[in-house]
Design a protein around this motif. Structure first.
Motif, PDB file in Angstrom:
ATOM      1  N   GLU A 236      18.640   0.069  61.766  1.00  0.00           N
ATOM      2  CA  GLU A 236      18.171  -0.369  60.443  1.00  0.00           C
ATOM      3  C   GLU A 236      18.905   0.398  59.338  1.00  0.00           C
ATOM      4  O   GLU A 236      19.366  -0.190  58.350  1.00  0.00           O
ATOM      5  N   TYR A 237      19.012   1.720  59.508  1.00  0.00           N
ATOM      6  CA  TYR A 237      19.689   2.540  58.504  1.00  0.00           C
ATOM      7  C   TYR A 237      21.186   2.241  58.448  1.00  0.00           C
ATOM      8  O   TYR A 237      21.788   2.211  57.371  1.00  0.00           O
TER       9      TYR A 237
ATOM     10  N   ALA B 104      21.978  -0.698  56.525  1.00  0.00           N
ATOM     11  CA  ALA B 104      21.796  -0.464  55.086  1.00  0.00           C
ATOM     12  C   ALA B 104      22.933   0.354  54.494  1.00  0.00           C
ATOM     13  O   ALA B 104      22.915   0.657  53.297  1.00  0.00           O
TER      14      ALA B 104
ATOM     15  N   ASN C 129      18.136   2.369  46.308  1.00  0.00           N
ATOM     16  CA  ASN C 129      19.198   1.996  47.236  1.00  0.00           C
ATOM     17  C   ASN C 129      19.185   2.920  48.463  1.00  0.00           C
ATOM     18  O   ASN C 129      19.171   4.143  48.304  1.00  0.00           O
ATOM     19  N   PRO C 130      19.167   2.376  49.704  1.00  0.00           N
ATOM     20  CA  PRO C 130      19.064   3.212  50.906  1.00  0.00           C
ATOM     21  C   PRO C 130      20.170   4.268  51.036  1.00  0.00           C
ATOM     22  O   PRO C 130      19.890   5.441  51.299  1.00  0.00           O
TER      23      PRO C 130
END
Length: 474
Positions: free
Chosen positions: A302-303, A306, A335-336
């Motif tokens: 997931e990271y 991103a 923002n990630p």
């Protein structure tokens, strides 16, 4: 002849609970002095009975779910009998016949490829005390006695030291991000069972166990030494291999015999009649599942999607606190990728100058998101954003209020920037001459003078671009 390394692990993990497993004393980290976190129950006084800590069961089940284990709906405790000065009852309460979790599996990826490591079982147990040796005396500290542990027992599926260290690092990340254990300061200890056999053979060789290791670097060195010792014994008959328990000496880089390896019969296990069986019904199990954190691999993917880098992901996932801060700040619209940088670079830098680490970080996701969005929207520049962050971390300031009170949100018009640049050029003739002479780095002195005069206001990119234009006109 080529040989294959065969390794199985028994990993003891201290659970992150507020009290011990069978009494209300604080956990090991709650102690300030030797034996100041001890009561009649955990010090083995006659007539005292254990009372099960429900949170221990929940954390053990969570660990099992994270390692893809089957959860036992009926689980019991047993007494493991042996005498040692740091074990006040002369037995340890553990699980033999009905462990809490069984038949799990976790994948490890190394330069040799991916291997599935089977988890034989996870069981709950109490820790022993600690012996401190000094001079002609030995002292016992019972603070650690009855601190809750889970022991993760693997099948002998490891084939290299690299796989072992990769697996342990994965457990560490899982358990930290899942709030199960911080896995530090002896809270994660490992027994390494090791043997070698001719490549292609299905029979196991003579097994030795290296006890009670907590340093991953030392574990790797111990495996390399012990495997070579076994190979030398087989190839050159340097010694007779026997099943035994050994210890690793970090100074010499060698292992040394401690005692012959015990068997189940030596411990005279029998059911603990003082503790009732634990029944995990559907409702309780579903509640634990609902609170289970996302798998580390899923979070990493997931990271990565991103835009966060692998090193940053590893650092974030090593701490439940940082993982939650990142997730909560992203949920507020930040923002990630930028959020990860603010946490790991800016926040860490502010703490570092005071001798602190990210574990000491105290900032709400709301305040961090506010600062990041102010910078992203252009309300303040990056330098001003850093000033606001310092005020929030060090003084607990309100980001927006601090920004307004200190004039950090004021836009600087082009004419003011030009005026400051002209003054800097006039005041630094040598830097101008150096730049015109081909020393392009000389512009940094002028840029620094401009930023100092503007007190961090204005967009650094705009100021630098305008400065370069002005310098070409000289």
């Amino acid at each position: 002849m080529n040989y294959e390394l065969v390794i199985g692990l028994e990993t003891h993990v201290e659970l992150d609970t507020k009290s011990k497993i069978f009494c209300s004393c604080g956990g090991h980290s709650a102690a300030n002095e030797p034996n100041d976190c001890v009561c009649p129950a955990c010090s083995g006084m006659p007539g005292m009975l254990p009372v099960m800590n429900k949170r221990v069961v929940e954390l053990a089940v969570t660990a099992g779910l994270m390692l893809n284990c089957e959860i036992s709906r009926y689980t019991t405790f047993d007494k493991k009998n042996y005498y040692y000065p740091d074990l006040p009852c002369a037995y340890q309460i553990t699980q033999l016949n009905h462990p809490i979790c069984t038949n799990g599996c976790v994948s490890v990826k190394t330069s040799d490829g991916t291997r599935d490591i089977r988890i034989k079982q996870i069981h709950m147990e109490e820790d022993a005390g600690k012996l401190v040796h000094g001079g002609n005396h030995s002292y016992v500290d019972f603070n650690r006695t009855s601190v809750p542990l889970i022991e993760i027992v693997t099948q002998p599926d490891f084939r290299s030291a690299q796989e072992v260290v990769t697996y342990l690092n994965k457990l560490k990340s899982m358990f930290r991000s899942g709030g199960i254990s911080e896995c530090e300061e002896g809270a994660m200890r490992c027994d390494v069972n090791i043997s070698v056999r001719p490549e292609g053979s299905e029979e196991f060789g003579v097994r030795t166990e290296i006890k009670n290791m907590s340093s991953f670097e030392a574990i790797e060195k111990a495996i390399h030494y012990e495997s070579q010792r076994h190979i030398d014994a087989i190839e050159f008959e340097t010694e007779e291999l026997v099943q035994e328990t050994r210890r690793y000496d970090d100074a010499s880089g060698k292992t040394f015999a401690m005692r012959n390896k015990e068997t189940e019969a030596d411990y005279r296990y029998f059911p603990d009649a003082n503790l009732m069986p634990i029944i995990i019904d559907d409702e309780w199990l579903e509640e634990i599942k609902a609170n289970k954190p996302a798998a580390v691999d899923e979070k990493a993917e997931e990271y990565m999607a991103a835009g966060i880098g692998e090193e940053e992901i590893e650092m974030i996932l090593s701490s439940q606190k940082l993982t939650k801060l990142l997730d909560d700040t992203i949920a507020l619209g930040a923002n990630p990728k930028d959020t990860a940088i603010w946490i790991l670079t800016d926040c860490a830098g502010i703490l570092r100058k005071d001798g602190k680490t990210l574990s000491d970080l105290s900032i709400s996701s709301k305040d961090l998101a506010a600062i990041i969005k102010m910078v992203e929207s252009g309300t303040v520049n990056r330098i001003s954003g850093k000033k606001i962050l310092i005020a929030v971390i060090e003084d607990g300031a309100d980001p927006e209020k601090f920004c307004k009170e200190n004039g950090l949100d004021k836009k600087v018009d082009t004419s003011m920037i030009d005026s400051v640049i002209d003054e800097a050029i006039k005041a630094n003739p040598q830097a101008v001459a150096d730049f015109k002479g081909g020393k392009t780095k000389a512009i940094q002195a002028l840029f620094g003078a401009c930023m100092k005069q503007l007190k961090g206001a204005g967009d650094p990119m705009v100021i630098k671009a305008r400065l370069e234009e002005k310098m070409k006109e000289q």
